[in-house]
Design an enzyme around this catalytic site. Structure first.
Site, mmCIF file in Angstrom:
data_model
loop_
_atom_site.group_PDB
_atom_site.id
_atom_site.type_symbol
_atom_site.label_atom_id
_atom_site.label_comp_id
_atom_site.label_asym_id
_atom_site.label_seq_id
_atom_site.Cartn_x
_atom_site.Cartn_y
_atom_site.Cartn_z
ATOM 1 N N ASP A 53 0.832 -1.206 0.000
ATOM 2 C CA ASP A 53 0.000 0.000 0.000
ATOM 3 C C ASP A 53 0.865 1.255 0.000
ATOM 4 O O ASP A 53 0.348 2.372 -0.088
ATOM 5 C CB ASP A 53 -1.016 0.001 1.142
ATOM 6 N N SER A 54 2.184 1.069 0.037
ATOM 7 C CA SER A 54 3.119 2.176 -0.183
ATOM 8 C C SER A 54 2.908 2.803 -1.551
ATOM 9 O O SER A 54 3.390 3.916 -1.804
ATOM 10 C CB SER A 54 4.564 1.677 -0.074
ATOM 11 N N ASP A 92 -0.623 -6.453 -0.116
ATOM 12 C CA ASP A 92 -1.107 -5.832 1.116
ATOM 13 C C ASP A 92 -2.632 -5.799 1.165
ATOM 14 O O ASP A 92 -3.291 -5.511 0.155
ATOM 15 C CB ASP A 92 -0.613 -4.385 1.202
ATOM 16 N N LYS A 120 -0.638 -9.746 3.059
ATOM 17 C CA LYS A 120 0.014 -9.160 4.232
ATOM 18 C C LYS A 120 -0.959 -8.232 4.948
ATOM 19 O O LYS A 120 -1.665 -7.456 4.300
ATOM 20 C CB LYS A 120 1.273 -8.381 3.837
ATOM 21 N N GLU A 189 9.132 -3.746 11.137
ATOM 22 C CA GLU A 189 9.518 -2.425 10.643
ATOM 23 C C GLU A 189 9.876 -1.483 11.777
ATOM 24 O O GLU A 189 9.136 -1.354 12.756
ATOM 25 C CB GLU A 189 8.388 -1.819 9.802
#
Length: 271
Positions: A53-54, A92, A120, A189
């Site tokens: 989703d980046s 994602d 994910k 992360e």
């Protein structure tokens, strides 16, 4: 023009990732959003392609990942899948699409039909029932703990997680809980190196770090970041692999090599 290529290596599967972890072979993962880059990254030897989703940040110009829709992820997943990469395709689940196990299942089915081989989702202990629900229905799951970008407002910004004793304890609980529920991969992360190392030792499944130190089972970066395409200040955990390289392919090959030989991340990329 076609982006399809003859397979030059065996397919990377979920069991293959576990075998790599067990053998001590590092896993190289990058985000990917289209067929052209999927073919190039696959040629460079990337093990896992993440339709993250980046894309909200690097493609849409959003300041957070929250506006990204399930349709957005499905579209880009299908684009990547058309390149038929040997790399494993992970997609994602966007913000708001997995509030209940049933919601998560419906969303995951759409992404799997688009070409994802694993989904994910961000969260830990509280998501254990959802992870179990998906795995029982043959949907492989990658969990994401630590700095989870969809929780940016709850965190009060993009901040390193697990720095306190309570935070570190919770992260370990989260990691063990999603593993017990059946998750087969976990992204960590922006957490302290020692915490990521401890978690990796306690877990049986592969861990993928981004700003989590060298001891994880593998590493992931946003494609645009590792190619030096980022506005403003470079994030601490990012290395620009394009510097000194004659082509994008060479830069990605350098990233894969650095992950595999343990030269990335360095101390300057960790917390």
């Amino acid at each position: 023009m076609t982006y399809l290529q003859e397979a030059s290596r065996n397919a990377v599967t979920v069991p293959k990732l576990q075998a790599m972890r067990d053998a001590g072979e590092k896993i190289a993962m990058l985000t990917c959003y289209d067929a052209s880059f999927a073919a190039l990254l696959d040629r460079a030897g990337v093990d896992v392609l993440l339709i993250g989703d980046s894309l909200g940040n690097v493609l849409q110009g959003q300041t957070t990942t929250l506006p990204v829709s399930l349709a957005d992820i499905a579209y880009h997943t299908a684009s990547v899948a058309r390149a038929r990469p040997a790399a494993l395709i992970v997609a994602d689940l966007p913000f708001g699409t997995y509030g209940t196990p049933e919601d998560a299942f419906r969303s995951s089915v759409e992404l799997m039909r688009a070409g994802a081989q694993m989904v994910k989702l961000e969260g830990g202990e509280w998501l254990a029932d959802t992870v179990r629900f998906l795995v029982e229905r043959s949907i492989p799951v990658c969990a994401h703990v630590g700095l989870t970008p969809q929780s940016v407002h709850a965190f009060g910004g993009f901040k390193v997680q697990g720095k306190t004793e309570a935070g570190a304890t919770q992260l370990l609980r989260d990691s063990l809980a999603v593993q017990a529920a059946g998750a087969q991969l976990i992204v960590m992360e922006a957490i302290p190196t020692l915490l990521a190392s401890d978690a990796t030792k306690q877990l049986r499944i592969p861990t993928i770090g981004i700003g989590a130190g060298l001891d994880c089972s593998g590493q992931v970066l946003v494609l645009h970041d590792m190619l030096g395409i980022f506005p403003g200040k470079r994030p601490r955990f990012v290395k620009d692999f394009m510097q000194g390289q004659p082509s994008i392919l060479a830069a990605v090959e350098a990233y894969v090599a650095a992950v595999k030989d343990g030269s990335f991340p360095g101390p300057e990329h960790t917390f």
